[in-house]
Design an enzyme around this catalytic site. Structure first.
Site, short mmCIF file in Angstrom:
data_model
loop_
_atom_site.label_atom_id
_atom_site.label_comp_id
_atom_site.label_asym_id
_atom_site.label_seq_id
_atom_site.Cartn_x
_atom_site.Cartn_y
_atom_site.Cartn_z
N ALA A 264 -0.37 -3.85 -6.58
CA ALA A 264 0.17 -3.75 -5.23
C ALA A 264 -1.00 -3.50 -4.28
O ALA A 264 -2.03 -2.96 -4.68
CB ALA A 264 1.18 -2.61 -5.13
N GLU B 192 -1.82 -2.66 0.08
CA GLU B 192 -1.41 -2.57 1.47
C GLU B 192 -2.41 -3.29 2.35
O GLU B 192 -3.61 -3.29 2.07
CB GLU B 192 -1.26 -1.11 1.89
CG GLU B 192 -2.49 -0.45 2.46
CD GLU B 192 -3.60 -0.14 1.44
OE1 GLU B 192 -4.72 0.11 1.89
OE2 GLU B 192 -3.35 -0.15 0.23
N ASN B 193 -1.92 -3.93 3.34
CA ASN B 193 -2.74 -4.61 4.33
C ASN B 193 -2.16 -4.23 5.69
O ASN B 193 -1.09 -3.64 5.78
CB ASN B 193 -2.66 -6.14 4.15
CG ASN B 193 -3.12 -6.56 2.77
OD1 ASN B 193 -4.30 -6.61 2.50
ND2 ASN B 193 -2.18 -6.83 1.88
N HIS C 69 3.51 4.76 -2.63
CA HIS C 69 2.06 4.91 -2.44
C HIS C 69 1.53 3.87 -1.45
O HIS C 69 0.82 4.21 -0.50
CB HIS C 69 1.34 4.80 -3.79
CG HIS C 69 -0.15 4.94 -3.69
ND1 HIS C 69 -0.78 6.14 -3.91
CD2 HIS C 69 -1.13 4.04 -3.39
CE1 HIS C 69 -2.08 5.98 -3.76
NE2 HIS C 69 -2.31 4.71 -3.44
N GLU C 70 1.89 2.63 -1.67
CA GLU C 70 1.38 1.57 -0.79
C GLU C 70 1.94 1.69 0.62
O GLU C 70 1.24 1.43 1.59
CB GLU C 70 1.67 0.19 -1.38
CG GLU C 70 0.97 -0.08 -2.70
CD GLU C 70 -0.53 0.14 -2.68
OE1 GLU C 70 -1.18 -0.11 -1.64
OE2 GLU C 70 -1.08 0.57 -3.70
#
Length: 151
Positions: free
Chosen positions: A6, A8-9, A45-46
């Site tokens: 996974a 994140e952006n 979390h992400e």
């Protein structure tokens, strides 16, 4: 090569197919709980990184532990609220403490802060399990010391 399951952006979180499908029809309750914890931890979390990491971030990579530790700790707060019958704070604290102490027992242990990252190409070296485990435990101790309202 590590392939993230996974990531994140800015404005987008991507997940592998493991996070996309959850089916609780298996016969073993332990499998259901482990799968639910795995998915819940990854998703929370992400999503926590949308704040700690994207909107609020450190000046340089040598303080990346703050982003990861806060995201890790917030994922555990979220799981304690949303799936309290599956998530166990005492088990989390004990497991992470033991694993963190084990990681810290080697002579090449990485510090949380000032990990030696100078060039952008070296950033991958900053992301060890130490910053997730030990970092979240340090923040949890700060929360207990300061009190939940102040923290």
């Amino acid at each position: 090569v590590h392939i993230a399951s996974a990531m994140e952006n800015w404005g987008l979180v991507t997940y592998s197919v493991l996070y996309a499908i959850y089916c609780n029809t298996t016969a073993d309750d332990n499998d259901i709980s482990d799968t639910l914890l795995y998915i819940s931890e990854g998703v929370t979390h992400e999503n926590a990184h949308m704040w700690f990491g994207n909107l609020l971030t450190c000046d340089w990579w040598d303080e990346a532990w703050l982003n990861e530790a806060f995201a890790t700790l917030l994922s555990y707060f979220a799981m304690a609220e949303t799936i309290p019958d599956v998530f166990d704070w005492e088990a989390y604290t004990l497991l992470n403490s033991m694993k963190s102490l084990d990681l810290d027992s080697v002579s090449a242990v990485m510090p949380l802060s000032g990990n030696g990252v100078v060039l952008a190409d070296e950033t991958f070296t900053a992301f060890t399990s130490t910053i997730y485990r030990r970092g979240s435990l340090v923040l949890l101790m700060m929360k207990d010391f300061l009190g939940e309202d102040i923290f």
